[in-house]
Design a protein around this motif. Sequence first.
Motif, PDB file in Angstrom:
ATOM      1  N   ARG A 191      23.007 -16.657  -7.813  1.00  0.00           N
ATOM      2  CA  ARG A 191      22.818 -15.789  -8.990  1.00  0.00           C
ATOM      3  C   ARG A 191      23.959 -15.997  -9.989  1.00  0.00           C
ATOM      4  N   ALA A 192      25.195 -16.114  -9.466  1.00  0.00           N
ATOM      5  CA  ALA A 192      26.346 -16.346 -10.342  1.00  0.00           C
ATOM      6  C   ALA A 192      26.211 -17.689 -11.056  1.00  0.00           C
ATOM      7  N   LEU A 193      25.762 -18.713 -10.340  1.00  0.00           N
ATOM      8  CA  LEU A 193      25.549 -20.025 -10.951  1.00  0.00           C
ATOM      9  C   LEU A 193      24.476 -19.932 -12.032  1.00  0.00           C
ATOM     10  N   ARG A 194      23.416 -19.188 -11.757  1.00  0.00           N
ATOM     11  CA  ARG A 194      22.348 -19.016 -12.759  1.00  0.00           C
ATOM     12  C   ARG A 194      22.905 -18.395 -14.029  1.00  0.00           C
ATOM     13  N   ARG A 195      23.753 -17.367 -13.885  1.00  0.00           N
ATOM     14  CA  ARG A 195      24.339 -16.724 -15.074  1.00  0.00           C
ATOM     15  C   ARG A 195      25.184 -17.718 -15.874  1.00  0.00           C
ATOM     16  N   VAL A 196      25.959 -18.558 -15.182  1.00  0.00           N
ATOM     17  CA  VAL A 196      26.782 -19.552 -15.878  1.00  0.00           C
ATOM     18  C   VAL A 196      25.896 -20.530 -16.647  1.00  0.00           C
ATOM     19  N   VAL A 197      24.835 -21.002 -16.005  1.00  0.00           N
ATOM     20  CA  VAL A 197      23.921 -21.937 -16.671  1.00  0.00           C
ATOM     21  C   VAL A 197      23.282 -21.266 -17.880  1.00  0.00           C
ATOM     22  N   ILE A 242      21.416 -28.511 -20.884  1.00  0.00           N
ATOM     23  CA  ILE A 242      20.066 -27.939 -21.005  1.00  0.00           C
ATOM     24  C   ILE A 242      19.573 -27.541 -19.621  1.00  0.00           C
ATOM     25  N   TYR A 243      18.593 -26.638 -19.601  1.00  0.00           N
ATOM     26  CA  TYR A 243      17.888 -26.331 -18.366  1.00  0.00           C
ATOM     27  C   TYR A 243      16.458 -25.967 -18.704  1.00  0.00           C
ATOM     28  N   GLY A 244      15.590 -26.154 -17.733  1.00  0.00           N
ATOM     29  CA  GLY A 244      14.182 -25.868 -17.938  1.00  0.00           C
ATOM     30  C   GLY A 244      13.396 -26.301 -16.720  1.00  0.00           C
ATOM     31  N   GLU A 245      12.125 -26.599 -16.928  1.00  0.00           N
ATOM     32  CA  GLU A 245      11.259 -26.982 -15.830  1.00  0.00           C
ATOM     33  C   GLU A 245      10.702 -28.379 -16.065  1.00  0.00           C
ATOM     34  N   PHE A 278      20.166 -35.739 -13.440  1.00  0.00           N
ATOM     35  CA  PHE A 278      19.954 -34.307 -13.594  1.00  0.00           C
ATOM     36  C   PHE A 278      20.001 -33.699 -12.205  1.00  0.00           C
ATOM     37  N   GLY A 279      20.045 -32.403 -12.134  1.00  0.00           N
ATOM     38  CA  GLY A 279      20.060 -31.723 -10.850  1.00  0.00           C
ATOM     39  C   GLY A 279      19.058 -30.592 -10.818  1.00  0.00           C
ATOM     40  N   SER A 280      18.688 -30.209  -9.613  1.00  0.00           N
ATOM     41  CA  SER A 280      17.792 -29.073  -9.416  1.00  0.00           C
ATOM     42  C   SER A 280      18.577 -27.964  -8.736  1.00  0.00           C
ATOM     43  N   ILE A 281      18.406 -26.765  -9.227  1.00  0.00           N
ATOM     44  CA  ILE A 281      19.112 -25.595  -8.683  1.00  0.00           C
ATOM     45  C   ILE A 281      18.071 -24.570  -8.251  1.00  0.00           C
ATOM     46  N   PRO A 282      18.169 -24.055  -7.022  1.00  0.00           N
ATOM     47  CA  PRO A 282      17.259 -22.968  -6.645  1.00  0.00           C
ATOM     48  C   PRO A 282      17.512 -21.778  -7.566  1.00  0.00           C
ATOM     49  N   TRP A 283      16.499 -21.324  -8.261  1.00  0.00           N
ATOM     50  CA  TRP A 283      16.641 -20.266  -9.266  1.00  0.00           C
ATOM     51  C   TRP A 283      16.372 -18.920  -8.614  1.00  0.00           C
ATOM     52  N   VAL A 284      17.414 -18.271  -8.104  1.00  0.00           N
ATOM     53  CA  VAL A 284      17.283 -16.989  -7.427  1.00  0.00           C
ATOM     54  C   VAL A 284      17.251 -15.871  -8.469  1.00  0.00           C
ATOM     55  N   ARG A 285      16.202 -15.049  -8.380  1.00  0.00           N
ATOM     56  CA  ARG A 285      16.083 -13.922  -9.322  1.00  0.00           C
ATOM     57  C   ARG A 285      17.124 -12.867  -8.989  1.00  0.00           C
ATOM     58  N   ASP A 286      17.493 -12.073  -9.994  1.00  0.00           N
ATOM     59  CA  ASP A 286      18.449 -10.990  -9.779  1.00  0.00           C
ATOM     60  C   ASP A 286      17.908  -9.906  -8.860  1.00  0.00           C
ATOM     61  N   ASP A 287      16.587  -9.750  -8.823  1.00  0.00           N
ATOM     62  CA  ASP A 287      15.999  -8.693  -7.984  1.00  0.00           C
ATOM     63  C   ASP A 287      15.598  -9.203  -6.598  1.00  0.00           C
TER      64      ASP A 287
END
Length: 156
Positions: A93-99, A127-130, A146-155
């Motif tokens: 989640r912290a990584l997602r916020r940074v991205v 950049i990020y996207g799908e 490029f890299g793939s990151i598991p996108w964990v939702r905040d909830d």
Amino acid sequence: MILYRLRCNDDHEFEGWFRNADAFDTQRDAGALECPLCGSKDVAKALMAPSIAKGREVAVPAPAAQAQGEVPTEIQAMHPAAQQAAELKRQLRALRRVVEENCDYVGDRFAEEARKIHYGEVDARGIYGESTPEESERLRDEGIEFGSIPWVRDDA
């Protein structure tokens, strides 16, 4: 799961989770590890303080704890495996916020935008996207990193 502090040949430090000690060696030898900052595949384990468990509690390795502050009480009260999973989710989640704070969201135009950046058609930027698995494979075939990151939702 084991959390290692890693360092690339450009001295960028980052963390990686591995099933066991052999998993790191296998992934490194296969060229499957890369620095998230510069893309270097020359990655090695960095020195880190040991993680010592007392009783049924599991200590979070020092670099993760220092970088993110104290481990929340609700995580400390969990079973060791659940602690590790909760800590990993927290870090993702912290990584997602940074991205999200530092990169441009391009949605399903990710492959197109990555090509424009790679071939110098637009200024380089994060950049990020799908992308579909087929688009990702074509990017790899073109040598676009490029890299793939598991996108964990905040909830979650």
